[in-house]
Design an enzyme around this catalytic site. Structure first.
Site, short mmCIF file in Angstrom:
data_model
loop_
_atom_site.label_atom_id
_atom_site.label_comp_id
_atom_site.label_asym_id
_atom_site.label_seq_id
_atom_site.Cartn_x
_atom_site.Cartn_y
_atom_site.Cartn_z
CD GLU A 127 -0.45 -0.88 9.46
OE1 GLU A 127 0.51 -0.69 8.80
OE2 GLU A 127 -0.97 -2.09 9.30
CD1 TRP A 156 -3.48 8.98 15.97
CD2 TRP A 156 -3.22 7.92 13.99
NE1 TRP A 156 -2.12 9.57 15.27
CE2 TRP A 156 -2.11 8.78 14.08
CE3 TRP A 156 -3.10 7.12 12.73
CZ2 TRP A 156 -0.95 8.93 13.10
CZ3 TRP A 156 -2.34 7.37 11.56
CH2 TRP A 156 -1.23 8.21 11.90
CD GLU A 363 -15.59 6.44 10.42
OE1 GLU A 363 -16.17 5.78 9.45
OE2 GLU A 363 -15.85 6.28 11.66
N1 CAA Z 1 -15.87 -0.75 -1.56
C1 CAA Z 1 -15.42 -1.72 -2.26
N2 CAA Z 1 -14.18 -1.86 -2.55
C2 CAA Z 1 -13.68 -0.88 -2.76
C3 CAA Z 1 -14.01 0.45 -2.40
C4 CAA Z 1 -15.47 0.66 -1.78
N3 CAA Z 1 -15.87 1.58 -1.43
N4 CAA Z 1 -13.16 1.45 -2.58
C5 CAA Z 1 -11.89 0.78 -2.96
N5 CAA Z 1 -12.24 -0.45 -2.99
C6 CAA Z 1 -11.40 -1.68 -3.65
C7 CAA Z 1 -11.22 -1.48 -5.19
O1 CAA Z 1 -12.11 -1.91 -5.88
C8 CAA Z 1 -9.65 -2.03 -5.14
O2 CAA Z 1 -9.97 -3.48 -5.40
P1 CAA Z 1 -9.76 -4.30 -6.62
O3 CAA Z 1 -8.29 -4.12 -7.15
O4 CAA Z 1 -9.91 -5.84 -6.05
O5 CAA Z 1 -10.66 -3.91 -7.75
C9 CAA Z 1 -9.27 -1.79 -3.97
O6 CAA Z 1 -10.11 -1.56 -2.93
C10 CAA Z 1 -8.00 -0.89 -4.02
O7 CAA Z 1 -8.91 0.53 -4.27
P2 CAA Z 1 -8.00 1.68 -5.12
O8 CAA Z 1 -7.18 0.92 -6.38
O9 CAA Z 1 -8.88 2.57 -5.54
O10 CAA Z 1 -6.81 1.90 -4.04
P3 CAA Z 1 -6.25 3.35 -3.70
O11 CAA Z 1 -5.20 3.23 -2.90
O12 CAA Z 1 -6.05 4.10 -5.12
O13 CAA Z 1 -7.37 4.18 -2.98
C11 CAA Z 1 -8.55 4.81 -1.10
C12 CAA Z 1 -8.10 3.86 -2.05
C13 CAA Z 1 -10.16 5.14 -1.47
C14 CAA Z 1 -7.84 5.87 -1.14
C15 CAA Z 1 -8.53 4.11 0.34
O14 CAA Z 1 -7.24 3.81 0.76
C16 CAA Z 1 -9.25 5.02 1.33
O15 CAA Z 1 -10.53 5.02 1.57
N6 CAA Z 1 -8.06 5.48 2.20
C17 CAA Z 1 -8.81 6.24 3.52
C18 CAA Z 1 -8.81 5.51 4.77
C19 CAA Z 1 -9.77 5.73 5.86
O16 CAA Z 1 -10.74 6.17 5.39
N7 CAA Z 1 -9.25 5.42 7.07
C20 CAA Z 1 -10.06 5.87 8.04
C21 CAA Z 1 -9.62 4.90 9.29
S1 CAA Z 1 -10.75 4.31 10.28
C22 CAA Z 1 -11.33 5.62 11.08
O17 CAA Z 1 -11.11 6.61 11.09
C23 CAA Z 1 -12.21 5.16 12.41
C24 CAA Z 1 -12.25 6.27 13.66
O18 CAA Z 1 -11.27 6.29 14.45
C25 CAA Z 1 -13.38 6.99 13.81
#
Ligand code: CAA
Length: 379
Positions: A127, A156, A363
């Site tokens: 977003e 995006w 990603e």
């Molecule tokens: N599998 C399952 N659950 C997961 C997980 C995983 N790999 N990673 C995190 N979670 C869960 C956690 O267990 C937690 O849940 P609970 O509280 O119920 O246990 C919840 O998700 C939140 O996790 P965190 O507390 O770790 O959250 P955070 O804010 O500290 O960090 C993050 C999360 C890893 C940084 C995440 O926000 C992230 O991956 N950010 C990047 C987003 C991203 O990759 N965006 C890509 C967009 S899509 C795209 O790009 C497509 C395209 O166009 C090609």
């Protein structure tokens, strides 16, 4: 333990390599220049079964393993990363999540046409104010009994205007934070769903990236994937597999630039010899070859773990981090080896350099991959 690809893997690699040379290479410069979506090429990739590679045949897929997927992503990306990102998103962010977490009705209605390549899909998490910080979703999906009322903007989005099926993450219960997020299947044409202007990008210019706007879109309850509040977990687990796809894309971009550089170094003469006779160039090629091989092994390892039902989040992040950094370094060096020719479009390496950059961003940025990796390290 052995490092050989199977007969089947080799056949798939050859098919993808042939496709890239005959179907992707001829128009790739023009598509990049004019930001033209590879419509015909995607249709043919669908017919080859490359848009639903890991989906079981029962749901219209090819039933291949993740290693095959990595191989195909590498080969297509050597030539055209704008096309391969469509393949990656459809396979791992849309089809995989639907097959793993969707119910039978959703699979029948949405997965089969996606896996057969009749339509393509989009994954809508980012977003305007939530890129890396993905838990802070501002798009809302208010529970209205038999449907959700969807409001907000996504940014995006790959396949933004060309997709027919969109998986949209939205906040239903803000008090529950990320546990109040839902993943909803939204169809193109639903009332209140509009597609914003196409982004004018640095790289992967043939791909179709848009913002999407939702204004009071009524999404039926049956379009929610998984239980209430499962949306964030859905997005995270789906992205684990997506990162293998993007790692393999980065690997392919690096390998494509490297192969062009080897060929050029053997042909181009300077100071009475070929560039390949100069140690400065030999050392660059040696570093490229070594890093590419390491990136490939990381991709295959992450894919192998996934195929064998083992945890692979950290391995996928390692593969994506290393392969995308390798793609950037390798393509910059490839332009340098090509000198003045590298700076013009006809020699392909400048496009690969521009395309490489996005693999460090989408990603999950390289910084996000380091967060995922270090959390496992320090567990
Ligand atoms: N599998 C399952 N659950 C997961 C997980 C995983 N790999 N990673 C995190 N979670 C869960 C956690 O267990 C937690 O849940 P609970 O509280 O119920 O246990 C919840 O998700 C939140 O996790 P965190 O507390 O770790 O959250 P955070 O804010 O500290 O960090 C993050 C999360 C890893 C940084 C995440 O926000 C992230 O991956 N950010 C990047 C987003 C991203 O990759 N965006 C890509 C967009 S899509 C795209 O790009 C497509 C395209 O166009 C090609």
């Amino acid at each position: 333990m052995h490092f050989e690809l199977t007969e089947e893997h080799l056949m798939i690699r050859q098919a993808a390599r042939d496709f890239a040379q005959t179907e992707l290479k001829p128009g790739v410069i023009e598509r990049d220049e004019h930001q033209k979506f590879p419509t015909e090429q995607i249709k043919k990739l669908g017919e080859l079964g490359f848009l639903g590679m890991m989906v079981s045949p029962q749901y219209g897929g090819s039933g291949m393993d993740a290693i095959s997927y990595s191989i195909v992503m590498e080969e297509l990306s050597k030539v055209d990363a704008s096309t391969s990102v469509v393949v990656s998103v459809n396979n791992s962010l849309v089809c995989y999540g639907l097959e793993k977490y969707g119910n039978e009705a959703q699979k029948q209605k949405y997965l089969i046409p996606l896996a057969q390549g009749q339509v393509i899909g989009a994954f809508c998490l980012s977003e305007p104010e939530a890129g890396s910080d993905a838990t802070s979703q501002h798009t809302t999906a208010i529970d209205m009994g038999d449907h959700y009322l969807l409001n907000g903007t996504k940014n995006w989005i790959t396949n933004g205007s060309t997709a027919s099926t969109y998986i949209v993450m939205a906040q239903t219960d803000a008090s529950k934070k990320h546990r109040g997020i839902n993943a909803l299947i939204v169809e193109k044409g639903m009332e209140g769903f509009t597609i914003g202007n196409k982004e004018n990008k640095l790289g992967i210019r043939g791909s179709d990236t848009h913002s999407l706007m939702f204004t009071d879109v009524k999404v039926p309850k049956e379009n929610r994937i998984g239980e209430e509040g499962f949306g964030f977990k859905f997005a995270m687990t789906t992205l684990e597999g997506g990162r293998i796809g993007i790692a393999s894309q980065a690997l392919g971009i690096a390998a494509g630039a490297y192969e062009l550089s080897v060929q050029y170094a053997k042909e181009r003469k300077a100071f009475g010899k070929t560039l390949a006779d100069l140690q400065a160039i030999q050392f660059k090629l040696a570093d490229m070859a070594t890093e590419i091989e390491a990136a490939r092994l990381l991709c295959y390892r992450a894919a192998w773990l996934k195929d064998n039902g083992l945890p692979y989040a950290q391995a996928a992040s390692m593969a994506k981090l290393f392969a995308s950094e390798t793609a950037m370094r390798t393509t910059v060096e490839a332009v340098q080896i090509h000198g003045g020719y590298g700076f013009v479009k006809e020699y392909h390496v400048e496009r690969l350099m521009r395309d490489a950059k996005i693999t460090q961003i989408y990603e999950g940025t390289s910084e996000i991959q380091r967060i995922v990796i270090s959390r496992e390290v320090l567990k």
